[in-house]
Scaffold this motif. Sequence first.
Motif, PDB file in Angstrom:
ATOM      1  N   HIS A  92      10.873  -0.395   2.625  1.00 54.88           N
ATOM      2  CA  HIS A  92       9.769   0.218   3.350  1.00 54.88           C
ATOM      3  C   HIS A  92      10.243   0.698   4.729  1.00 54.88           C
ATOM      4  N   PRO A  93       9.929   1.913   5.133  1.00 52.35           N
ATOM      5  CA  PRO A  93       9.058   2.882   4.439  1.00 52.35           C
ATOM      6  C   PRO A  93       9.832   3.941   3.655  1.00 52.35           C
ATOM      7  N   ASP A  94      11.128   3.724   3.457  1.00 53.57           N
ATOM      8  CA  ASP A  94      11.982   4.736   2.813  1.00 53.57           C
ATOM      9  C   ASP A  94      12.133   4.482   1.312  1.00 53.57           C
ATOM     10  N   TYR A  95      11.035   4.564   0.600  1.00 52.18           N
ATOM     11  CA  TYR A  95      11.075   4.376  -0.846  1.00 52.18           C
ATOM     12  C   TYR A  95      11.640   5.616  -1.533  1.00 52.18           C
ATOM     13  N   LYS A  96      12.388   5.388  -2.623  1.00 50.24           N
ATOM     14  CA  LYS A  96      12.941   6.483  -3.424  1.00 50.24           C
ATOM     15  C   LYS A  96      12.763   6.139  -4.895  1.00 50.24           C
ATOM     16  N   LEU A  97      12.711   7.169  -5.710  1.00 45.40           N
ATOM     17  CA  LEU A  97      12.667   6.938  -7.154  1.00 45.40           C
ATOM     18  C   LEU A  97      14.041   6.518  -7.647  1.00 45.40           C
ATOM     19  N   ASP A  98      14.074   5.523  -8.505  1.00 46.59           N
ATOM     20  CA  ASP A  98      15.317   5.118  -9.155  1.00 46.59           C
ATOM     21  C   ASP A  98      15.480   6.012 -10.386  1.00 46.59           C
ATOM     22  N   ILE A  99      16.266   7.050 -10.237  1.00 46.21           N
ATOM     23  CA  ILE A  99      16.391   8.089 -11.267  1.00 46.21           C
ATOM     24  C   ILE A  99      16.713   7.512 -12.639  1.00 46.21           C
ATOM     25  N   ALA A 100      17.594   6.519 -12.672  1.00 42.82           N
ATOM     26  CA  ALA A 100      18.038   5.956 -13.953  1.00 42.82           C
ATOM     27  C   ALA A 100      16.924   5.216 -14.686  1.00 42.82           C
ATOM     28  N   GLN A 101      15.863   4.840 -13.967  1.00 42.97           N
ATOM     29  CA  GLN A 101      14.808   4.029 -14.567  1.00 42.97           C
ATOM     30  C   GLN A 101      13.548   4.812 -14.939  1.00 42.97           C
ATOM     31  N   ILE A 102      13.542   6.098 -14.673  1.00 40.57           N
ATOM     32  CA  ILE A 102      12.345   6.892 -14.975  1.00 40.57           C
ATOM     33  C   ILE A 102      12.134   6.982 -16.483  1.00 40.57           C
ATOM     34  N   GLN A 103      10.932   6.627 -16.933  1.00 41.98           N
ATOM     35  CA  GLN A 103      10.546   6.783 -18.331  1.00 41.98           C
ATOM     36  C   GLN A 103       9.186   7.470 -18.370  1.00 41.98           C
ATOM     37  N   LEU A 104       9.124   8.578 -19.099  1.00 43.21           N
ATOM     38  CA  LEU A 104       7.894   9.354 -19.192  1.00 43.21           C
ATOM     39  C   LEU A 104       7.185   9.156 -20.522  1.00 43.21           C
ATOM     40  N   SER A 105       7.830   8.451 -21.441  1.00 43.05           N
ATOM     41  CA  SER A 105       7.268   8.295 -22.785  1.00 43.05           C
ATOM     42  C   SER A 105       7.559   6.900 -23.319  1.00 43.05           C
ATOM     43  N   GLU A 118      -2.128   6.852 -17.595  1.00 41.97           N
ATOM     44  CA  GLU A 118      -1.796   6.803 -16.174  1.00 41.97           C
ATOM     45  C   GLU A 118      -1.523   5.368 -15.728  1.00 41.97           C
ATOM     46  N   ASN A 119      -2.342   4.432 -16.185  1.00 41.00           N
ATOM     47  CA  ASN A 119      -2.161   3.037 -15.797  1.00 41.00           C
ATOM     48  C   ASN A 119      -0.894   2.433 -16.392  1.00 41.00           C
ATOM     49  N   ILE A 120      -0.606   2.792 -17.647  1.00 43.20           N
ATOM     50  CA  ILE A 120       0.606   2.293 -18.302  1.00 43.20           C
ATOM     51  C   ILE A 120       1.843   2.772 -17.551  1.00 43.20           C
ATOM     52  N   ALA A 121       1.881   4.062 -17.259  1.00 42.92           N
ATOM     53  CA  ALA A 121       3.029   4.639 -16.562  1.00 42.92           C
ATOM     54  C   ALA A 121       3.158   4.074 -15.156  1.00 42.92           C
ATOM     55  N   PHE A 122       2.036   3.956 -14.452  1.00 41.67           N
ATOM     56  CA  PHE A 122       2.070   3.449 -13.083  1.00 41.67           C
ATOM     57  C   PHE A 122       2.631   2.025 -13.045  1.00 41.67           C
ATOM     58  N   LYS A 123       2.175   1.187 -13.936  1.00 42.34           N
ATOM     59  CA  LYS A 123       2.617  -0.207 -13.948  1.00 42.34           C
ATOM     60  C   LYS A 123       4.129  -0.300 -14.142  1.00 42.34           C
ATOM     61  N   ARG A 178       0.825  -1.206   0.000  1.00 44.38           N
ATOM     62  CA  ARG A 178       0.000   0.000   0.000  1.00 44.38           C
ATOM     63  C   ARG A 178       0.859   1.256   0.000  1.00 44.38           C
ATOM     64  N   ASP A 179       1.900   1.260   0.812  1.00 47.02           N
ATOM     65  CA  ASP A 179       2.763   2.436   0.899  1.00 47.02           C
ATOM     66  C   ASP A 179       3.523   2.666  -0.401  1.00 47.02           C
ATOM     67  N   LYS A 180       3.996   1.590  -1.022  1.00 45.80           N
ATOM     68  CA  LYS A 180       4.691   1.716  -2.300  1.00 45.80           C
ATOM     69  C   LYS A 180       3.724   2.202  -3.372  1.00 45.80           C
ATOM     70  N   PHE A 181       2.511   1.682  -3.336  1.00 49.14           N
ATOM     71  CA  PHE A 181       1.473   2.107  -4.281  1.00 49.14           C
ATOM     72  C   PHE A 181       1.235   3.611  -4.153  1.00 49.14           C
ATOM     73  N   ALA A 182       1.069   4.081  -2.912  1.00 45.76           N
ATOM     74  CA  ALA A 182       0.806   5.499  -2.674  1.00 45.76           C
ATOM     75  C   ALA A 182       1.989   6.360  -3.106  1.00 45.76           C
ATOM     76  N   PHE A 183       3.214   5.874  -2.868  1.00 43.29           N
ATOM     77  CA  PHE A 183       4.421   6.619  -3.248  1.00 43.29           C
ATOM     78  C   PHE A 183       4.478   6.817  -4.761  1.00 43.29           C
ATOM     79  N   VAL A 184       4.239   5.751  -5.506  1.00 39.94           N
ATOM     80  CA  VAL A 184       4.287   5.843  -6.972  1.00 39.94           C
ATOM     81  C   VAL A 184       3.136   6.694  -7.495  1.00 39.94           C
ATOM     82  N   MET A 185       1.952   6.508  -6.929  1.00 36.42           N
ATOM     83  CA  MET A 185       0.788   7.261  -7.411  1.00 36.42           C
ATOM     84  C   MET A 185       0.967   8.757  -7.199  1.00 36.42           C
ATOM     85  N   MET A 186       1.604   9.158  -6.107  1.00 39.90           N
ATOM     86  CA  MET A 186       1.850  10.575  -5.866  1.00 39.90           C
ATOM     87  C   MET A 186       2.719  11.162  -6.979  1.00 39.90           C
TER      88      MET A 186
END
Length: 214
Positions: A96-109, A80-85, A49-57
Amino acid sequence: MGTYQAGAFGPFSGKIGYVVATKWKGVNVVRNLPRKSTKEPGVGQLQHRDKFAFVMMFVHQVLELLVIGHKNVSGKVNAENIAFKYLFAHAVKGDHPDYKLDIAQIQLSTWSKMDRVMRPKVVLAAEQEVQLSWVMDEWANRYTSPQDLAYILLYNPSKAAAVVSCGMVKREALQADLFVPASFEGDVVHCWMFFASENGKLVSETSYVGEISC
């Protein structure tokens, strides 16, 4: 679960008392309302749930970019669903609970034929002003145009805050200036960008431009 025959006014749907009427595999059915669980969620459920909320934010902050970035593959499934998945599976690190974005893996397109951003750079041009620059590729393919529009994300992990620019600058401009909040001062900000055609049907892959201290 049981079936029922539609009356004079046709089939009905929705909640009636303690049952719910709906259609399942083309058949009119009625079933009991699900009972609320009184069992406390387990550790695994809480972590999920916490990881879900972190990504959704994060997804909600950059949704305007994602709608264009994944438009060419979304179809009946929204962007939104494609990107979230993708982000949930590949772009989160830490425990948990210290989730961070993996900068190298971010894809917006999702890439669609168009050439990527060529030699992008980011600098702090002035107080609260970030400048991105890139070059035109003289060997660009036929799906790439000087009229392509730039989509840019500046993300501040320490503040969990984003600044976005959507289609405000053309590829031929070779640079874009973005203003950041005064609260970003002293923080490290990461930058990504991609191009999309004017009709949004062709998209380049996402390029990580780099990081900069504000």
